[in-house]
Design a protein around this motif. Structure first.
Motif, mmCIF file in Angstrom:
data_model
loop_
_atom_site.group_PDB
_atom_site.id
_atom_site.type_symbol
_atom_site.label_atom_id
_atom_site.label_comp_id
_atom_site.label_asym_id
_atom_site.label_seq_id
_atom_site.Cartn_x
_atom_site.Cartn_y
_atom_site.Cartn_z
ATOM 1 N N ASP A 190 -7.149 -26.371 32.374
ATOM 2 C CA ASP A 190 -7.766 -25.262 31.641
ATOM 3 C C ASP A 190 -9.283 -25.408 31.568
ATOM 4 N N ARG A 191 -9.764 -26.651 31.514
ATOM 5 C CA ARG A 191 -11.212 -26.869 31.529
ATOM 6 C C ARG A 191 -11.777 -26.513 32.892
ATOM 7 N N LEU A 192 -11.068 -26.890 33.936
ATOM 8 C CA LEU A 192 -11.524 -26.560 35.281
ATOM 9 C C LEU A 192 -11.501 -25.054 35.516
ATOM 10 N N LEU A 193 -10.503 -24.391 34.976
ATOM 11 C CA LEU A 193 -10.411 -22.934 35.123
ATOM 12 C C LEU A 193 -11.646 -22.258 34.534
ATOM 13 N N ALA A 194 -12.078 -22.723 33.357
ATOM 14 C CA ALA A 194 -13.259 -22.138 32.710
ATOM 15 C C ALA A 194 -14.531 -22.399 33.498
ATOM 16 N N LEU A 195 -14.597 -23.541 34.186
ATOM 17 C CA LEU A 195 -15.791 -23.883 34.953
ATOM 18 C C LEU A 195 -15.826 -23.207 36.323
ATOM 19 N N VAL A 196 -14.664 -23.087 36.934
ATOM 20 C CA VAL A 196 -14.596 -22.522 38.288
ATOM 21 C C VAL A 196 -14.592 -20.997 38.259
ATOM 22 N N PHE A 197 -14.013 -20.416 37.200
ATOM 23 C CA PHE A 197 -13.957 -18.958 37.050
ATOM 24 C C PHE A 197 -14.560 -18.565 35.704
ATOM 25 N N PRO A 198 -15.849 -18.814 35.476
ATOM 26 C CA PRO A 198 -16.451 -18.558 34.166
ATOM 27 C C PRO A 198 -16.408 -17.079 33.797
ATOM 28 N N GLY A 199 -15.967 -16.820 32.556
ATOM 29 C CA GLY A 199 -15.967 -15.458 32.040
ATOM 30 C C GLY A 199 -14.881 -14.562 32.594
ATOM 31 N N GLN A 200 -13.979 -15.091 33.415
ATOM 32 C CA GLN A 200 -12.920 -14.282 34.022
ATOM 33 C C GLN A 200 -11.596 -14.585 33.308
ATOM 34 N N CYS A 201 -11.357 -13.878 32.224
ATOM 35 C CA CYS A 201 -10.204 -14.151 31.363
ATOM 36 C C CYS A 201 -8.880 -13.769 32.016
ATOM 37 N N ASP A 202 -8.916 -12.894 33.014
ATOM 38 C CA ASP A 202 -7.681 -12.412 33.624
ATOM 39 C C ASP A 202 -7.200 -13.286 34.784
ATOM 40 N N VAL A 203 -7.901 -14.377 35.070
ATOM 41 C CA VAL A 203 -7.520 -15.250 36.180
ATOM 42 C C VAL A 203 -6.385 -16.166 35.743
#
Length: 223
Positions: free
Chosen positions: A172-185
């Protein structure tokens, strides 16, 4: 190290003051751009972390006024403004580095300490894992002296893992860093990026390890 955090979000203020305090960083707070310069002059911090969007006065104006007034404290911009133009404006106004929101706490600490060491005149080592080397200033990754061609998402994933080699980084931390601001990913989007990155790391000596239910880690070759 004494840090002046100029940030108007109370929740982020509290979180960073508590988390960085545990890492022996003395965090002083300012939530208003109109008061920021006066606090900066009074506290004389070692490093300033400056949000661009502030009430009272914009962060860029605070920075420009500080530099014009002879304050040479290293400045790390914290910004949710994702465009290259905003980052360039900040660097041209006198910032030393920037970190887009949301960010990883380990990377924030590393960048703050790097700025402090640079100010003190110490050489900043580049993190290395196997044949990989990270240049913190530019974020570029080199494989045995040659720039490793990565997409922005692959680079974000690799930088996050290189910041903590041998340690698991949660998905989940990586998701926020790799896709910043993209809540629907979806969370499995990180797996796609990791798959592509793993192929590009072949021959580097470092391996990208999947930890089921935990996340990923970057493993250095045995000594």
């Amino acid at each position: 190290m004494k840090l002046l955090l100029i940030e108007d979000d109370p929740a982020m203020q509290a979180t960073l003051q508590r988390a960085l305090g545990r890492r022996q960083i003395d965090v002083r707070l300012c939530g208003d751009g109109a008061q920021a310069l006066a606090q900066w002059q009074q506290l004389r911090p070692d490093v300033v972390a400056l949000d661009l969007s502030l009430p009272g006065r914009d962060g860029l104006q605070v920075l420009a006024d500080a530099r014009a007034g002879g304050l040479h404290t290293p400045v790390l911009l914290l910004t949710a403004r994702g465009t290259v133009g905003d980052r360039v404006l900040g660097l041209n106004a006198g910032a030393d580095d920037y970190l887009p929101k949301p960010f990883d706490l380990d990377e924030l600490e590393a960048r703050l300490r790097a700025l402090r060491r640079r100010q003190a005149g110490a050489a900043e080592p580049w993190p290395e894992v196997g044949g990989l080397r990270l240049e913190p200033d530019s974020g570029a990754v080199y494989l045995r002296g040659e720039v490793l061609e990565l997409t922005p998402r692959e680079a974000a994933l690799l930088r996050a893992l290189m910041a903590r080699p041998g340690h698991a980084v949660a998905k989940d931390r990586l998701l926020a860093l790799v896709f910043p601001g993209q809540c629907d990913v979806q969370a499995d989007a990180v797996e796609v990026v990791a798959y592509r990155l793993r192929k590009k790391l072949a021959g580097s000596g470092a391996s990208l390890v999947t930890l089921r239910g935990l996340g990923y880690l970057l493993k250095a070759p045995p000594a």
